[in-house]
Write an enzyme that holds these catalytic residues in place. Structure first.
Site, PDB file in Angstrom:
ATOM      1  N   THR A 127       1.266   2.080  -8.043  1.00 23.88           N
ATOM      2  CA  THR A 127       0.742   3.353  -8.562  1.00 23.88           C
ATOM      3  C   THR A 127       1.846   4.101  -9.306  1.00 23.88           C
ATOM      4  OG1 THR A 127      -0.783   3.443  -6.693  1.00 23.88           O
ATOM      5  CG2 THR A 127      -0.447   5.486  -7.911  1.00 23.88           C
TER       6      THR A 127
ATOM      7  N   GLY B 141       0.793  -1.223   0.000  1.00 24.33           N
ATOM      8  CA  GLY B 141       0.000   0.000   0.000  1.00 24.33           C
ATOM      9  C   GLY B 141       0.827   1.275   0.000  1.00 24.33           C
TER      10      GLY B 141
ATOM     11  N   GLU C 123       6.825  -6.788  -8.645  1.00 19.40           N
ATOM     12  CA  GLU C 123       6.836  -8.066  -7.911  1.00 19.40           C
ATOM     13  C   GLU C 123       7.101  -9.246  -8.851  1.00 19.40           C
ATOM     14  OE1 GLU C 123       6.828  -8.339  -4.754  1.00 19.40           O
ATOM     15  OE2 GLU C 123       6.137  -6.362  -4.152  1.00 19.40           O
TER      16      GLU C 123
ATOM     17  N   LYS D 275       3.908   1.675  -4.690  1.00 23.93           N
ATOM     18  CA  LYS D 275       4.825   1.184  -5.723  1.00 23.93           C
ATOM     19  C   LYS D 275       4.125   0.947  -7.060  1.00 23.93           C
ATOM     20  CE  LYS D 275       5.967  -2.442  -3.235  1.00 23.93           C
ATOM     21  NZ  LYS D 275       5.043  -2.209  -2.109  1.00 23.93           N
TER      22      LYS D 275
HETATM   23  N1  LIG Z   1      -7.638   2.414  -8.416  1.00 21.85           N
HETATM   24  C1  LIG Z   1      -7.565   2.682  -7.108  1.00 21.85           C
HETATM   25  N2  LIG Z   1      -8.588   3.275  -6.459  1.00 21.85           N
HETATM   26  C2  LIG Z   1      -8.517   3.573  -5.152  1.00 21.85           C
HETATM   27  N3  LIG Z   1      -7.432   3.328  -4.378  1.00 21.85           N
HETATM   28  C3  LIG Z   1      -6.390   2.734  -4.962  1.00 21.85           C
HETATM   29  C4  LIG Z   1      -6.398   2.363  -6.350  1.00 21.85           C
HETATM   30  N4  LIG Z   1      -5.202   1.797  -6.650  1.00 21.85           N
HETATM   31  C5  LIG Z   1      -4.500   1.781  -5.507  1.00 21.85           C
HETATM   32  N5  LIG Z   1      -5.200   2.346  -4.493  1.00 21.85           N
HETATM   33  C6  LIG Z   1      -4.719   2.553  -3.112  1.00 21.85           C
HETATM   34  O1  LIG Z   1      -3.506   3.296  -3.171  1.00 21.85           O
HETATM   35  C7  LIG Z   1      -2.559   2.812  -2.232  1.00 21.85           C
HETATM   36  C8  LIG Z   1      -1.281   2.420  -2.939  1.00 21.85           C
HETATM   37  O2  LIG Z   1      -1.529   1.236  -3.699  1.00 21.85           O
HETATM   38  P1  LIG Z   1      -0.400   0.524  -4.553  1.00 21.85           P
HETATM   39  O3  LIG Z   1      -1.063  -0.598  -5.268  1.00 21.85           O
HETATM   40  O4  LIG Z   1       0.313   1.533  -5.350  1.00 21.85           O
HETATM   41  O5  LIG Z   1       0.571  -0.034  -3.400  1.00 21.85           O
HETATM   42  P2  LIG Z   1       1.812  -1.038  -3.496  1.00 21.85           P
HETATM   43  O6  LIG Z   1       2.961  -0.373  -2.819  1.00 21.85           O
HETATM   44  O7  LIG Z   1       1.995  -1.470  -4.887  1.00 21.85           O
HETATM   45  O8  LIG Z   1       1.307  -2.263  -2.600  1.00 21.85           O
HETATM   46  P3  LIG Z   1       1.665  -3.837  -2.720  1.00 21.85           P
HETATM   47  O9  LIG Z   1       3.042  -3.979  -2.143  1.00 21.85           O
HETATM   48  O10 LIG Z   1       0.629  -4.495  -1.890  1.00 21.85           O
HETATM   49  O11 LIG Z   1       1.589  -4.228  -4.148  1.00 21.85           O
HETATM   50  C9  LIG Z   1      -3.248   1.659  -1.504  1.00 21.85           C
HETATM   51  O12 LIG Z   1      -3.753   2.154  -0.294  1.00 21.85           O
HETATM   52  C10 LIG Z   1      -4.365   1.249  -2.439  1.00 21.85           C
HETATM   53  O13 LIG Z   1      -5.448   0.730  -1.729  1.00 21.85           O
HETATM   54 MG   LIG Z   2       1.927  -3.280  -5.834  1.00 20.22          MG
END
Ligand SMILES: Nc1ncnc2c1ncn2[C@@H]1O[C@H](COP(=O)(O)OP(=O)(O)OP(=O)(O)O)[C@@H](O)[C@H]1O
Ligand SMILES: [Mg+2]
Length: 224
Positions: A48, A43, A164, A46
């Site tokens: 995003t 979360g 990942e 990454k």
């Molecule tokens: N399309 C979306 N709509 C609403 N919230 C989102 C969306 N995509 C991601 N988020 C939120 O944005 C935050 C960042 O998500 P992201 O997927 O970028 O994290 P991450 O670092 O890749 O996590 P992980 O290690 O679990 O893959 C999270 O809290 C997620 O719930």
């Molecule tokens: Mg991710």
């Protein structure tokens, strides 16, 4: 190519009860011959950031420049340079057969390849030709990961973005990903690897960027 993110924020569901600031005031620049590890808890933002780099989402505020220009105006040209393997391979599949899936980007970007290139590519990810005729949706998680990675290599990208990459892979699969990264490194090409397991790729990277709750909390050069 030089990538510059200036004061970038990405806010999902803006102005609603579930508003989420996924990236907050990110300032980051790199060139596509750098090899970067992107780490951070679940979360932290990454994926995003990866969507943003592949120009699939637009920032809510801030500016992005690729070689000094607005990349959204020429997204096709810039995407051609990238090979992006997403965290959930199934989300990137849309073809009926593995062969169509693997050859799609090369066809889309007008890059020619031979049957021999295709064979070599399958071997490089530890698969054989039989898989070409199967549906990408009916494979095991590890096979899907391998296909997702194979499908971004045939068009000869200059920069890899792996989200990942080892999820669902066995040791052999991990070693074949390392080989792909090593071959990029040997050609002075770069990559970004988002991972929960930095120790698996640390030796193949020269820079580590850490996200925490949407903020970039560190940006370190690894001393060798
Ligand atoms: N399309 C979306 N709509 C609403 N919230 C989102 C969306 N995509 C991601 N988020 C939120 O944005 C935050 C960042 O998500 P992201 O997927 O970028 O994290 P991450 O670092 O890749 O996590 P992980 O290690 O679990 O893959 C999270 O809290 C997620 O719930
Ligand atoms: Mg991710």
């Amino acid at each position: 190519m030089k990538v510059e993110l200036i004061d970038i924020s990405v806010i999902f569901e803006k102005n609603t009860d579930v508003e989420k600031v996924a990236l907050s005031n990110i300032n980051l620049s790199f060139t596509t011959d750098e090899r970067i590890l992107l780490v951070g808890n679940t979360g932290s933002g990454k994926t995003t950031l990866i969507y943003l780099l592949d120009l699939l989402i637009k920032p809510s505020s801030g500016k992005i420049f690729y070689d000094g220009t607005n990349p959204f105006e020429k997204a096709y040209n810039f995407r051609k340079e990238f090979g992006v393997a997403f965290q959930i391979p199934e989300r990137q599949f849309f073809n009926e057969t593995v062969e169509q899936e693997i050859t799609y980007a090369a066809k889309n970007f007008g890059v020619s390849y031979t049957k021999e290139d295709l064979k070599k590519l399958l071997i490089s990810v530890g698969l054989n030709e039989e898989i070409l005729y199967k549906s990408p949706f009916k494979l095991s998680g590890g096979e899907q990961r391998k296909i997702a990675i194979a499908s971004i290599l045939l068009h000869n990208p200059k920069f890899l973005i792996f989200d990942e990459p080892t999820a669902g892979l066995d040791l052999k699969g991990y070693l074949s990903i390392r080989k792909i990264l090593e071959s990029f490194r040997n050609q002075n090409k770069g990559y970004i690897i988002a991972t929960h397991e930095p120790e698996l790729f640390m030796d193949l990277c020269e820079r580590v960027i850490t996200l925490e709750d949407g903020k970039m909390v560190s940006d370190e050069v690894i001393k060798k």
